[in-house]
Motif scaffolding. Structure first.
Motif, PDB file in Angstrom:
ATOM      1  N   LYS A 235      33.500   3.186  16.977  1.00 42.64           N
ATOM      2  CA  LYS A 235      33.277   4.599  16.624  1.00 42.64           C
ATOM      3  C   LYS A 235      34.593   5.228  16.143  1.00 42.64           C
ATOM      4  CE  LYS A 235      29.419   4.608  19.789  1.00 42.64           C
ATOM      5  NZ  LYS A 235      28.533   5.354  20.656  1.00 42.64           N
TER       6      LYS A 235
ATOM      7  N   HIS B 143      23.040   4.692  12.621  1.00 43.86           N
ATOM      8  CA  HIS B 143      23.353   4.888  14.041  1.00 43.86           C
ATOM      9  C   HIS B 143      22.850   6.268  14.469  1.00 43.86           C
ATOM     10  CE1 HIS B 143      25.635   5.567  17.698  1.00 43.86           C
ATOM     11  NE2 HIS B 143      25.767   4.259  17.776  1.00 43.86           N
TER      12      HIS B 143
ATOM     13  N   GLU C 259      18.634   0.912  20.054  1.00 47.37           N
ATOM     14  CA  GLU C 259      19.519   1.697  20.914  1.00 47.37           C
ATOM     15  C   GLU C 259      18.789   2.955  21.362  1.00 47.37           C
ATOM     16  OE1 GLU C 259      23.911   0.821  20.056  1.00 47.37           O
ATOM     17  OE2 GLU C 259      23.285   2.269  18.573  1.00 47.37           O
TER      18      GLU C 259
ATOM     19  N   ILE D 204      22.883   5.815  25.142  1.00 46.94           N
ATOM     20  CA  ILE D 204      24.144   5.667  24.412  1.00 46.94           C
ATOM     21  C   ILE D 204      25.223   6.542  25.034  1.00 46.94           C
ATOM     22  CG2 ILE D 204      25.301   6.004  22.193  1.00 46.94           C
ATOM     23  CD1 ILE D 204      22.696   5.340  20.805  1.00 46.94           C
ATOM     24  N   GLY D 205      26.255   5.898  25.542  1.00 43.67           N
ATOM     25  CA  GLY D 205      27.412   6.614  26.091  1.00 43.67           C
ATOM     26  C   GLY D 205      27.115   7.395  27.357  1.00 43.67           C
TER      27      GLY D 205
ATOM     28  N   SER E 196      25.108   1.671  26.608  1.00 44.10           N
ATOM     29  CA  SER E 196      25.767   1.425  27.896  1.00 44.10           C
ATOM     30  C   SER E 196      25.734  -0.035  28.333  1.00 44.10           C
ATOM     31  CB  SER E 196      25.196   2.349  28.984  1.00 44.10           C
ATOM     32  OG  SER E 196      25.423   3.712  28.645  1.00 44.10           O
TER      33      SER E 196
ATOM     34  N   GLY F  78      29.427   0.033  22.520  1.00 47.29           N
ATOM     35  CA  GLY F  78      30.321   1.147  22.186  1.00 47.29           C
ATOM     36  C   GLY F  78      31.469   1.209  23.176  1.00 47.29           C
ATOM     37  N   GLY F  79      31.338   2.071  24.180  1.00 44.73           N
ATOM     38  CA  GLY F  79      32.412   2.340  25.139  1.00 44.73           C
ATOM     39  C   GLY F  79      33.117   1.096  25.665  1.00 44.73           C
TER      40      GLY F  79
HETATM   41  P1  PGA Z   1      27.712   2.769  24.283  1.00 45.13           P
HETATM   42  O1  PGA Z   1      27.436   2.931  22.705  1.00 45.13           O
HETATM   43  O2  PGA Z   1      27.874   1.286  24.556  1.00 45.13           O
HETATM   44  O3  PGA Z   1      28.975   3.532  24.525  1.00 45.13           O
HETATM   45  O4  PGA Z   1      26.542   3.331  24.994  1.00 45.13           O
HETATM   46  C1  PGA Z   1      26.594   2.041  22.022  1.00 45.13           C
HETATM   47  C2  PGA Z   1      26.481   2.462  20.572  1.00 45.13           C
HETATM   48  O5  PGA Z   1      26.406   3.658  20.297  1.00 45.13           O
HETATM   49  O6  PGA Z   1      26.456   1.607  19.651  1.00 45.13           O
END
Ligand code: PGA
Length: 254
Positions: free
Chosen positions: A11, A96, A168, A173-174, A214, A235-236
């Motif tokens: 990101k 995304h 996703e 997400i996040g 996540s 992501g994270g």
């Molecule tokens: P996340 O993000 O692993 O931080 O939840 C995943 C993504 O948005 O691709």
């Protein structure tokens, strides 16, 4: 057998200096295992640097986070598929949920980008997923089918096989809230069923479907062991070289 594909979506994180630190650790820890595909997806500004550092690895590929669908022209601030190919980018994340929600990308826009990516021989990682309200309203399948049909419209069989789908769920997400392995597997099986309806079962069986939302070292292995989960879009946890290495290793064992 579908080869697993684990991608690090950085990101809007990682300066070149930070990417250097990540790669020092990651390349050392991950070794030369080639039975999974690994894709590093840095911000545009670190693509060239990351490519230089990955040059010796044949299984770690470079990805970009977005692109414009036009080939060139007056689109201030945008990047074309050819510009990405110029930097040896192989994959591009499209649609995304952050692009859809924060930048207004619709399935029609995403579809134009998916076509432009294939024309330039870039492999799209097409993201789809429902919000929590949509899940609570029992609309998961309706939303996924609509996003798949809209975003994939008009692709040839060969292009479909070379498209990676990333399921996703937006609520995961996040947030630290992961879909349970059963919830994820159900959604992935539905995505594959929809791909079979759009094309045919043979094609659907070849398309790789990543889970994202996540993914962490401690949940990766169970998720990646599900029959229709062919990888992860991280992501994270992908910002930490050791955590991402553990996720890649979970992919090797799953
Ligand atoms: P996340 O993000 O692993 O931080 O939840 C995943 C993504 O948005 O691709």
């Amino acid at each position: 057998m579908r080869k697993k594909i684990i991608a690090a979506n950085w990101k809007m994180n990682m300066t070149v200096g930070e990417a250097a630190g990540f790669l020092d650790t990651f390349l050392l820890e991950v070794g030369n295992e080639s039975s999974v595909d690994v894709v590093i997806v840095p911000p545009f500004t670190a693509l060239s640097f990351v490519n230089d550092r990955l040059a010796k690895s044949n299984y770690i590929k470079l990805g970009a986070q977005n692109m414009h669908w036009e080939k060139s022209g007056a689109f201030t601030g945008e990047i074309s598929a050819a510009m990405l190919r110029d930097l040896f980018v192989r994959y591009v994340v499209l649609g995304h949920s952050e692009r859809r929600t924060l930048f207004g990308e619709t399935d029609a826009v995403v579809n134009k980008k998916v076509h432009a990516a294939h024309e330039a021989t870039l492999k799209p990682i097409l993201c789809i997923g429902e919000t929590l309200e949509q899940r609570d309203a029992g609309k998961v399948e309706e939303v996924l089918e609509c996003q798949l049909r809209g975003s994939l419209a008009g692709l040839s069989a060969k292009e479909l096989v070379e498209t990676v789908i990333a399921y996703e769920p937006v609520w995961a997400i996040g947030t630290g809230r992961t879909a349970s392995p059963e919830q994820a597997q159900d959604a992935h099986a539905f995505v594959r069923k929809t791909l079979a309806a759009i094309a045919d079962q043979g094609i659907a069986d070849k398309v790789r479907i990543q889970y994202g939302g996540s993914v962490k070292p401690d949940n990766a292995r169970t998720l990646l062991s599900q029959p229709d989960i062919d990888g992860a879009l991280v992501g994270g946890a992908s910002l930490d070289a050791r955590a991402f290495t553990e996720i890649v290793k979970a992919g090797l064992q799953a």
